[in-house]
Design a protein around this motif. Sequence first.
Motif, mmCIF file in Angstrom:
data_model
loop_
_atom_site.group_PDB
_atom_site.id
_atom_site.type_symbol
_atom_site.label_atom_id
_atom_site.label_comp_id
_atom_site.label_asym_id
_atom_site.label_seq_id
_atom_site.Cartn_x
_atom_site.Cartn_y
_atom_site.Cartn_z
ATOM 1 N N ASP A 62 51.042 -124.615 45.339
ATOM 2 C CA ASP A 62 50.340 -123.355 45.577
ATOM 3 C C ASP A 62 48.937 -123.555 46.129
ATOM 4 O O ASP A 62 48.418 -122.699 46.850
ATOM 5 N N ASN A 63 48.299 -124.685 45.816
ATOM 6 C CA ASN A 63 46.935 -124.918 46.294
ATOM 7 C C ASN A 63 46.891 -125.485 47.717
ATOM 8 O O ASN A 63 45.832 -125.837 48.220
ATOM 9 N N TYR A 323 60.297 -126.845 49.326
ATOM 10 C CA TYR A 323 60.374 -128.100 50.076
ATOM 11 C C TYR A 323 60.375 -127.851 51.588
ATOM 12 O O TYR A 323 60.758 -126.776 52.054
ATOM 13 N N PHE A 324 59.968 -128.846 52.343
ATOM 14 C CA PHE A 324 60.111 -128.816 53.800
ATOM 15 C C PHE A 324 60.311 -130.230 54.310
ATOM 16 O O PHE A 324 59.953 -131.219 53.652
ATOM 17 N N ILE A 325 60.908 -130.352 55.496
ATOM 18 C CA ILE A 325 61.285 -131.636 56.097
ATOM 19 C C ILE A 325 60.385 -131.904 57.296
ATOM 20 O O ILE A 325 60.157 -131.016 58.118
ATOM 21 N N GLU A 326 59.900 -133.158 57.395
ATOM 22 C CA GLU A 326 58.983 -133.472 58.487
ATOM 23 C C GLU A 326 59.047 -134.963 58.828
ATOM 24 O O GLU A 326 59.220 -135.808 57.938
#
Length: 377
Positions: A62-63, A323-326
């Motif tokens: 969240d930060n 989550y995210f993919i990078e």
Amino acid sequence: MRWNFWKKRSWANLDAFEGRETSSGIHINETVALGIPAVYACIRVLTEAIASLPLIIYERFDNGDRERARGFSLFSLLHDSPNPLMTSFELRELLVGYLCLRGNAYCFIERDGGEVVALWPLHPDRVTVDVSGRELIYKHQNDGNEKTYSMADILHIRGLSSDGIIGYSPLALLRDAFGYAKAVGEYSSSYFKNDASPGGILTTAGTLSVQSHSNLRQAWSEGYQGKGKHHRVAILDNDLKWQSIGVSPQDSQLIESQKFSVVEIARVFRVPLNLVMDYERSTYSNVTEQNRSFLTHTLQPWLTRIEQAMGKSLLTEAEKERYFIEHLTQGFLRSDTKTRFESYKIAIEAGFLTIDEVRQMENMNKLPEPGKRTYAF
């Protein structure tokens, strides 16, 4: 409704022209295209460059902070091994290769209790797509058997598309460009097979019979034409005279044609010429900038396609919030050691990087306890 744009129909891989004769008279398919050195070099550059980049799943907080989600099951599957038979590098190299020639890449998503446990590549030639309402239905042919999959079962990465469903097949759309490059290569091989010797005529004041004409042609070809027979001394009798009617490779623009075909193929794949070993227009100072441009203008669109397709197909709606993919691309942006260290010094003194963060960028462990740190500029 907007979905009426895609009427219910079967979508092929747009390879209707594959194997047809091109304007240069060459039949192009995947094997022929890969046999063109410039095509093979460009595809190797793209596949290996993308596959070598670490593929990471991050957890967002969240930060605004983020952290590698090593505890998430997808982390090791994408970063290390997507199935028991392949590494992450091998799978992504294969998928990008499919995208370069076919414009589409597919994987079957194997799940166990809803959790993704493996990704299995499917050859694009064996996959067709049906549009049914707001769903896509994938049909895969294997050894005469057809299996049907829903959208949830398939990871589909598309290239440039006219409908958002199926990517264009470069192998089909650009067959004339590939055919031209292949024709130039074949002509060059044939030319130098004859020792790059120009054609010519044998003349005589007398009259030759049909048999004498045939015998003379055969004897001349066997004695003086082809590899290993150059620089032989020709002995002419019966008042025979040799007259050259050919031109040099430079005059015939053979070399220029070969260079043009390389530039044309590199343009198709948007690969800088220095990366396919053409340094004619490169200097030490601009190669670094070309590599940076390669990341920005060539690799980044492909990386974004892959990341977004994986996020859409492999993460649940709840997981997408967390989550995210990078891909990690810092390696491409590294400058020389002196410039890099000077940049680190400025960043540390400005206060937006710490010593430990810099050491991490250089693949080094953190320093000992804060009170034991000893460093100086």
